[in-house]
Design a protein around this motif. Structure first.
Motif, PDB file in Angstrom:
ATOM      1  N   ARG A  25     -15.924 -76.761  52.191  1.00 23.94           N
ATOM      2  CA  ARG A  25     -17.025 -75.794  51.994  1.00 23.94           C
ATOM      3  C   ARG A  25     -16.213 -74.307  52.204  1.00 23.94           C
ATOM      4  O   ARG A  25     -16.241 -73.355  51.587  1.00 23.94           O
ATOM      5  CB  ARG A  25     -18.000 -75.890  52.829  1.00 23.94           C
ATOM      6  N   GLU A  74     -15.766 -71.051  49.731  1.00 26.65           N
ATOM      7  CA  GLU A  74     -16.721 -69.846  50.051  1.00 26.65           C
ATOM      8  C   GLU A  74     -15.347 -68.887  49.973  1.00 26.65           C
ATOM      9  O   GLU A  74     -15.552 -67.762  49.391  1.00 26.65           O
ATOM     10  CB  GLU A  74     -17.262 -69.874  51.365  1.00 26.65           C
ATOM     11  N   ILE A  84     -18.398 -70.883  45.569  1.00 29.65           N
ATOM     12  CA  ILE A  84     -19.781 -70.784  46.046  1.00 29.65           C
ATOM     13  C   ILE A  84     -20.125 -69.661  46.836  1.00 29.65           C
ATOM     14  O   ILE A  84     -19.000 -69.173  47.464  1.00 29.65           O
ATOM     15  CB  ILE A  84     -20.180 -71.979  46.738  1.00 29.65           C
ATOM     16  N   GLN A  85     -21.439 -69.491  47.008  1.00 36.01           N
ATOM     17  CA  GLN A  85     -21.770 -68.279  47.961  1.00 36.01           C
ATOM     18  C   GLN A  85     -21.906 -68.704  49.318  1.00 36.01           C
ATOM     19  O   GLN A  85     -22.217 -69.960  49.564  1.00 36.01           O
ATOM     20  CB  GLN A  85     -23.246 -67.766  47.368  1.00 36.01           C
ATOM     21  N   GLY A 126     -23.087 -70.084  52.789  1.00 37.29           N
ATOM     22  CA  GLY A 126     -24.372 -70.433  52.962  1.00 37.29           C
ATOM     23  C   GLY A 126     -25.037 -71.196  52.020  1.00 37.29           C
ATOM     24  O   GLY A 126     -26.254 -71.487  52.368  1.00 37.29           O
ATOM     25  N   ALA A 127     -24.635 -71.318  50.672  1.00 29.77           N
ATOM     26  CA  ALA A 127     -25.401 -71.846  49.455  1.00 29.77           C
ATOM     27  C   ALA A 127     -25.618 -73.362  50.018  1.00 29.77           C
ATOM     28  O   ALA A 127     -24.986 -74.111  50.584  1.00 29.77           O
ATOM     29  CB  ALA A 127     -24.472 -71.869  48.249  1.00 29.77           C
ATOM     30  N   VAL A 128     -26.815 -73.927  49.666  1.00 32.48           N
ATOM     31  CA  VAL A 128     -27.363 -75.143  49.656  1.00 32.48           C
ATOM     32  C   VAL A 128     -26.793 -76.045  48.623  1.00 32.48           C
ATOM     33  O   VAL A 128     -27.206 -75.739  47.291  1.00 32.48           O
ATOM     34  CB  VAL A 128     -28.911 -75.212  49.866  1.00 32.48           C
ATOM     35  N   LEU A 129     -26.022 -77.082  48.949  1.00 31.01           N
ATOM     36  CA  LEU A 129     -25.391 -77.990  47.922  1.00 31.01           C
ATOM     37  C   LEU A 129     -25.695 -79.467  48.405  1.00 31.01           C
ATOM     38  O   LEU A 129     -25.682 -79.655  49.424  1.00 31.01           O
ATOM     39  CB  LEU A 129     -23.887 -77.693  47.921  1.00 31.01           C
ATOM     40  N   GLU A 184     -22.210 -82.552  44.883  1.00 32.35           N
ATOM     41  CA  GLU A 184     -22.152 -81.233  44.573  1.00 32.35           C
ATOM     42  C   GLU A 184     -21.007 -80.657  45.309  1.00 32.35           C
ATOM     43  O   GLU A 184     -19.949 -79.960  44.646  1.00 32.35           O
ATOM     44  CB  GLU A 184     -23.081 -80.174  44.457  1.00 32.35           C
TER      45      GLU A 184
END
Length: 672
Positions: free
Chosen positions: A450, A454, A459-460, A462-465, A469
């Motif tokens: 992660r 980031e 990904i942004q 704090g994005a929820v994955l 994924e």
């Protein structure tokens, strides 16, 4: 006469022989006292040396002779087999490949280095090859004097008629016999036909040899070990009570005289006698270039398309004779297609076998103890699939060893065995093969993945994955969690290539990882890339093909049920809810639904999904045609096929289609 280049044939056979030698050496790393494997490696090196010399690869023959001599000493018990010796011969084997590829290159320096390592591995013993004996004419020599510990043997052999055409040089066999001891060689020309019947490419001579040597009988048998099945051979020990042949006896066995048969008649029962029925046996295997198989597969594909059109024409007419012929051609083309498919199938053992050497070398390089376990080696896959999967699997295995497996002290501290385990397995499920690479290492560090994603902008923050994924991010181009760049990894190149290759094969990748327990990567690959059984359906005015291997069952969906299911897209199937996709909406056909729509339930491995179509036309033998480069971004279709009426039907990629449908549903819910 064959139009194949003899050098090309030799190079192919030499490559196969090197693979067999490598396999034997890797087997020895597990059990150094395996005499069978030691003998197999020796025979492979012996054959490679002889064939290389015969076809002009003198540098290869000279270099290989050193390795053969070293293993001959192991075979005779003079020196023990050690891991260092095996590693030295493995390195030497790589050099042999270079000598095959570039026989005129400058290899002297590396050859000397490798031979020094080899000599050190056999405890500094002198492994220099004996001075070869030049081939000379077969003349009578003085009768050998038998010394203490020596035995005199009478040997008679005759090679098959096609021996010279197949590359067997009898002078090489005679030279090897001379190296064993004192020889008296007489050629028997009694079977040479008259000049008008003589075929210059056939072998008509036979030889009678009297050999006095201190070597055992097995060494004599080894001279003929690779031609024994196709020749006539008699090896007999000459009783010490019998007088040795004199010069007069030799003279009596001059060409045209049949006295050699008298020697054979008076001798004891032959120790080795080849089965006469083998002499004219038909070859059980025929090697065919892969390009010819591909051409044949293309022709079979075109035949299937033509047969489909003929069936359509015959079905539309009233001519019973034409219909009968059409059915017969359909049967024959189906059998030809099935036979052709079998010819292209290869066991994945040929793919898995390549990784034994890779794991062995990486184990020595990284200092990690690694055990490679393979399962399902007999599972068969299309040859094209195997060829294209080789590089992706190399990346995955190297990644498991570098990122997954811990060093022995860390494994012991974590309560694991010091030796790590890599499992390569294959199994067939329907029309696809699942190839799994599993390790028992530390697993994938999700926090590090992660953080890297980031920082790279994938990904942004704090994005929820979902977990899957997140794990799929490791296949992004340039993605790597390695702290430093090493020979194994760290540049972020490899895993994205794996994904692209698998998707190009119409396959999918699944990743499972448990912290502290290891990771598992599964590749779902279709059995073949050429012809598949498909279910032909109609959606609006267009026809589509669903791979039959993915189809579980078909249901009817009435207009009323379709209206009731708006907003939830589920059907009840034997007390379970199955989500479905309306292909009419997904493909934006702009047409109204048929009154009685159908639902084709397909399996994507982990779930079942229904595909709503307007009409099910029936089974269809689908010849897959690749999409053009302009359609690379259309992921819901894996190819196209030509129907009997000349129209084109797109082949659905079920896995990608379901993913696209789920994404569309999510967008609709978000918009609502």
């Amino acid at each position: 006469m064959s139009d194949q280049d003899p050098i090309a044939v030799f190079l192919n056979e030499a490559a196969e022989m090197l693979e067999q030698v490598e396999s034997g050496l890797l087997d020895l790393t597990r059990r150094l006292d395996d005499k069978e494997k030691i003998d197999a490696v020796f025979r492979g090196l012996h054959t490679l040396k002889g064939s290389g010399s015969m076809f002009g690869f003198d540098a290869l023959a000279a270099f290989t002779h050193h390795c053969e001599t070293a293993f001959d000493r192991v075979r005779k018990g003079d020196v023990p087999a050690t891991q260092e010796l095996v590693a030295a011969v493995l390195a030497a084997q790589d050099h042999m490949r270079a000598l095959l590829d570039t026989p005129n290159g400058d290899h002297d320096a590396l050859s000397a280095t490798l031979l020094a390592t080899l000599q050190e591995a056999v405890n500094g013993s002198d492994t220099a090859p004996a001075t070869p004996v030049k081939s000379t004419a077969s003349v009578a020599a003085p009768a050998p004097q038998v010394k203490s510990g020596e035995t005199t043997w009478t040997i008679r052999f005759q090679l098959p008629a096609n021996a010279m055409a197949n590359g067997t040089n009898p002078l090489g066999l005679l030279d090897e016999l001379r190296e064993l001891g004192k020889c008296r060689i007489v050629a028997d020309t009694s079977t040479i036909p008259s000049f008008d019947l003589l075929n210059p490419t056939d072998m008509h001579l036979s030889w009678n040899v009297t050999l006095t040597t201190a070597k055992p009988r097995s060494d004599i048998e080894d001279v003929f070990i690779f031609v024994m099945d196709d020749m006539e051979l008699t090896i007999s020990e000459m009783p010490s009570a019998l007088p040795h042949p004199t010069e007069k006896a030799v003279a009596e066995t001059a060409p045209g005289v049949s006295s050699p048969k008298a020697i054979e008649r008076d001798a004891p029962q032959p120790v080795v006698a080849a089965n006469d029925s083998r002499q004219n046996k038909v070859a059980e295997n025929v090697k065919v270039p892969a390009e010819r198989l591909d051409e044949m597969m293309d022709r079979v594909g075109e035949l299937v398309i033509a047969q489909s059109r003929l069936t359509q024409i015959a079905g539309a007419g009233a001519d019973l004779g034409l219909r009968s012929v059409s059915e017969e051609i359909e049967r024959l083309s189906g059998e030809l297609r099935d036979t052709m498919m079998v010819l292209r199938m290869m066991p994945v053992a040929s793919l898995f076998g390549r990784f034994r050497r890779l794991v062995h070398d990486l184990s020595r390089e990284t200092g990690k103890e690694i055990e490679l376990v393979t399962e399902g080696e007999t599972t068969e896959v299309d040859k094209t699939v195997i060829d294209r999967l080789a590089d992706p699997l190399v990346h995955l295995v190297r990644n498991s060893i570098d990122h997954g497996l811990e060093v022995p002290q860390d494994r012991i501290a974590a309560g694991k065995p010091a030796k790590g385990k890599i499992l390569l397995s294959a199994q067939q499920t329907g029309g696809e093969v699942i190839i799994t690479i599993k390790d028992d290492g530390r697993g994938i560090n999700r926090e590090r993945v992660r953080a890297k994603a980031e920082s790279s902008g994938l990904i942004q923050p704090g994005a929820v994955l979902a977990d899957q994924e997140l794990l799929q991010l490791i296949f992004q181009p340039g993605f790597s969690t390695a702290a430093t760049v090493t020979n194994l990894s760290g540049r972020g190149v490899g895993m994205d290539v794996v994904k692209k290759t698998v998707e190009a094969l119409r396959g999918a990748i699944e990743v499972i990882s448990r912290p502290g327990e290891g990771s598992e990567v599964s590749l779902r690959i279709p059995l073949t890339l050429a012809i598949i059984e498909g279910l032909l359906v109609r959606v609006g005015t267009g026809c589509y093909v669903i791979p039959l291997s993915a189809v579980e069952e078909c249901l009817e969906l009435s207009l009323e049920e379709d209206l009731r299911s708006r907003g939830r897209s589920f059907i009840s199937l034997r007390d379970s809810l199955v989500p479905f996709l309306r292909l009419r909406e997904l493909f934006h056909t702009g047409t109204s639904p048929d009154q009685h729509q159908k639902v084709v339930v397909v399996s994507t491995g982990s779930e079942r999904v229904g595909l709503v179509v307007d009409q099910i036309i029936g089974d269809h033998q689908t010849v897959i045609k690749s999409m053009s480069k302009l359609h690379d971004d259309v992921v819901t279709f894996s190819g196209a096929t030509i129907l009997g009426d000349g129209s084109v039907a797109l082949i659905l990629d079920v896995t990608q289609l379901v993913a696209a449908g789920q994404q569309q549903e999510a967008q609709l819910r978000a918009a609502g």
